[in-house]
Structures are given as structure tokens and as C-alpha cells.
Design a protein around this motif. Structure first.
Motif, mmCIF file in Angstrom:
data_model
loop_
_atom_site.group_PDB
_atom_site.id
_atom_site.type_symbol
_atom_site.label_atom_id
_atom_site.label_comp_id
_atom_site.label_asym_id
_atom_site.label_seq_id
_atom_site.Cartn_x
_atom_site.Cartn_y
_atom_site.Cartn_z
ATOM 1 N N SER A 77 0.827 -1.210 0.000
ATOM 2 C CA SER A 77 0.000 0.000 0.000
ATOM 3 C C SER A 77 0.858 1.256 0.000
ATOM 4 O O SER A 77 0.548 2.225 -0.701
ATOM 5 C CB SER A 77 -0.928 -0.010 1.217
ATOM 6 O OG SER A 77 -1.791 -1.141 1.193
ATOM 7 N N TRP A 136 -4.072 3.458 4.278
ATOM 8 C CA TRP A 136 -4.243 2.034 4.513
ATOM 9 C C TRP A 136 -2.938 1.371 4.913
ATOM 10 O O TRP A 136 -2.932 0.374 5.647
ATOM 11 C CB TRP A 136 -4.836 1.361 3.278
ATOM 12 C CG TRP A 136 -6.321 1.469 3.244
ATOM 13 C CD1 TRP A 136 -7.073 2.240 2.411
ATOM 14 C CD2 TRP A 136 -7.237 0.781 4.101
ATOM 15 N NE1 TRP A 136 -8.402 2.086 2.694
ATOM 16 C CE2 TRP A 136 -8.536 1.195 3.724
ATOM 17 C CE3 TRP A 136 -7.095 -0.122 5.144
ATOM 18 C CZ2 TRP A 136 -9.676 0.720 4.362
ATOM 19 C CZ3 TRP A 136 -8.231 -0.591 5.785
ATOM 20 C CH2 TRP A 136 -9.503 -0.182 5.400
ATOM 21 N N TRP A 191 -2.870 1.769 8.610
ATOM 22 C CA TRP A 191 -3.806 0.887 9.308
ATOM 23 C C TRP A 191 -3.340 -0.560 9.264
ATOM 24 O O TRP A 191 -3.531 -1.309 10.226
ATOM 25 C CB TRP A 191 -5.198 1.001 8.691
ATOM 26 C CG TRP A 191 -5.890 2.304 8.953
ATOM 27 C CD1 TRP A 191 -6.556 3.077 8.054
ATOM 28 C CD2 TRP A 191 -5.992 2.984 10.203
ATOM 29 N NE1 TRP A 191 -7.049 4.200 8.651
ATOM 30 C CE2 TRP A 191 -6.726 4.171 9.970
ATOM 31 C CE3 TRP A 191 -5.526 2.738 11.480
ATOM 32 C CZ2 TRP A 191 -7.002 5.083 10.978
ATOM 33 C CZ3 TRP A 191 -5.796 3.657 12.492
ATOM 34 C CH2 TRP A 191 -6.525 4.797 12.236
#
Length: 243
Positions: A40, A48, A51
Motif C-alpha cells: 500500500s 491504509w 492501518w
């Protein structure tokens, strides 16, 4: 008939076998989210990526607890289920440091950050200082607390239950606003505690040494104990010769 014999030969996995696999499954999930965080970030999706690092850190903290609760441990996840965990980490744990850095980018995209802290331009000098500070704390001797145990029969258990519920609700309802300040609070708590304990420590009193000990050639002093032991040992070795 052959199909029936093959079915009879296959045994269902026991509960013990399933429990043994669970810590390794958490470790595999940690590797999976770490890999997708790299992908990502390479594609420019930094939100993202952050996360995914947080998810990997959570699984990294849970695999050891699951292994200890189930009484299992494997070479794959490098866990020893027989050793009870102590109440403190020596140095800031690496999952907490990684999640603190990873949660910064989502926090910097919130409306509150843009309206109040954007003028500080923390993404340059401030973030570099934070990275260096976290790197030093991970290899330091600063003590950081572990999560308190959960229970309902003692004040400590109730406190641990409340802490877990607050972190769970904050992480689910407002992760962008909650996780990065939580990481900063955890980092600051260890530093503040170490500073206060260091200031409270008093220097140990220095014992008064006799002035005679300063002069190594003083014949009035008794010989050292090691010389006496050597002399006795030499006498014992000479006794059989005298006989």
C-alpha cells in the motif's frame, strides 16, 4: 467401499490441535498485514498502509497472550508458554512504537489536526524527532507497563477491564483521533515515570575507609585471605612428603 475407508481413515482435528495452531495463525496474520502495508505504501495509499501496520501490531501483541492462555508455543512464533510474563517491558515495545508512527498519518488527515496543529508542520522536523526518540526508547532501560489483566473480583482486574474497553471503543469509533494520542501518552508515561524515579533516588552513602588501607606496604595489616588460603594449601601439599 474405498471412499468409505478413506473417510474412516481421516480423523477430525482435536481441540488441542486447533488450539496449537491459533498462535501461529496470529503470527501469519501479522506477516500478511505487514506485507500489504509495504504494498500500500508503494502504491501511495499511506492511510491504509498505516492501518495495516496497526493491525499487524495488534496481532503481534495477541499471539503471545493467546499462546500463554492456551498453554501452547511453537518454534514458528518463538514463544515459550511456560514462562509467565512480568508486569513491565524493558524499553518501549516495538509494536507500540511502530503503531504510534503508523497512526500519525491518519491523525494528520483529520479536520481537527488541520485546524489546530497543521501550522506546526510536524511532518518534517517533528516526525524525524519522534522517530529518533522511539528508536532510542526501544533499546533503552525505560520501563513500560504491560496491559493489566482483566477480571471482576479485584480492583486491578476491574481497572484492566475498563482500560481494554476504553481502548477498544476508541479504536473502533474514532481510530484517527484516538490511536496516535494514545501512543504518545504511552511513550510519555514511560519517560515521565523514569524521570521521576531517577530524581527520587538518593546517592548511596560512601563508606569511610581506614587510612591504613591506603598504604599497601603497611606491615601492621593482616595478610589478605587469598594468601592465607594459598599458604594452607601449600602446607597440605607438603604433608605427604614429610611422611
Amino acid at each position: 467401499m474405498v471412499l468409505r475407508q478413506n473417510r474412516e481413515g481421516l480423523r477430525r482435528p482435536s481441540i488441542r490441535q486447533v488450539v496449537v495452531v491459533m498462535p501461529s495463525a496470529f503470527t501469519l496474520g501479522n506477516l500478511f498485514f505487514g506485507f500489504w502495508a509495504i504494498v500500500s505504501a508503494f502504491n501511495g495509499n499511506f492511510r491504509w498502509a498505516g492501518w495495516f501496520i496497526v493491525f499487524a501490531g495488534i496481532l503481534d501483541m495477541l499471539d503471545g497472550r493467546v499462546a500463554r492462555l492456551s498453554g501452547t508455543g511453537t518454534r514458528f512464533n518463538g514463544l515459550s508458554a511456560g514462562k509467565p510474563p512480568s508486569g513491565w517491558f524493558t524499553g518501549m515495545p516495538s509494536p507500540a512504537a511502530g503503531m504510534t508512527l503508523a497512526a500519525y498519518y491518519p491523525f494528520s488527515q483529520t479536520n481537527w489536526y488541520r485546524a489546530s496543529l497543521a501550522y506546526l508542520d510536524l511532518q518534517h522536523e517533528g516526525l524525524v524527532v519522534l522517530m529518533l526518540l522511539l528508536a532510542v526508547l526501544m533499546v533503552s532501560n525505560v520501563k513500560y507497563p504491560k496491559f493489566p489483566p482483566i477480571g471482576t473480583r479485584s480492583a486491578r482486574g476491574i481497572f484492566g477491564l475498563v482500560v481494554h474497553i476504553v481502548i477498544l471503543l476508541g479504536g473502533l469509533l474514532a481510530p484517527e483521533y484516538f490511536l496516535f494520542p494514545l501512543g504518545l501518552f504511552y511513550m510519555t508515561f514511560g519517560l515521565a515515570r523514569a524521570t521521576i524515579l531517577g530524581l527520587m533516588e538518593r546517592p548511596e552513602p560512601v563508606a569511610i575507609v581506614d587510612e591504613r588501607l591506603v598504604d599497601a606496604h603497611d606491615t601492621s595489616l593482616p595478610p589478605p585471605l587469598s594468601h592465607e588460603r594459598r599458604g594452607r594449601w601449600g602446607d597440605r601439599r607438603q604433608e605427604p612428603d614429610d611422611l
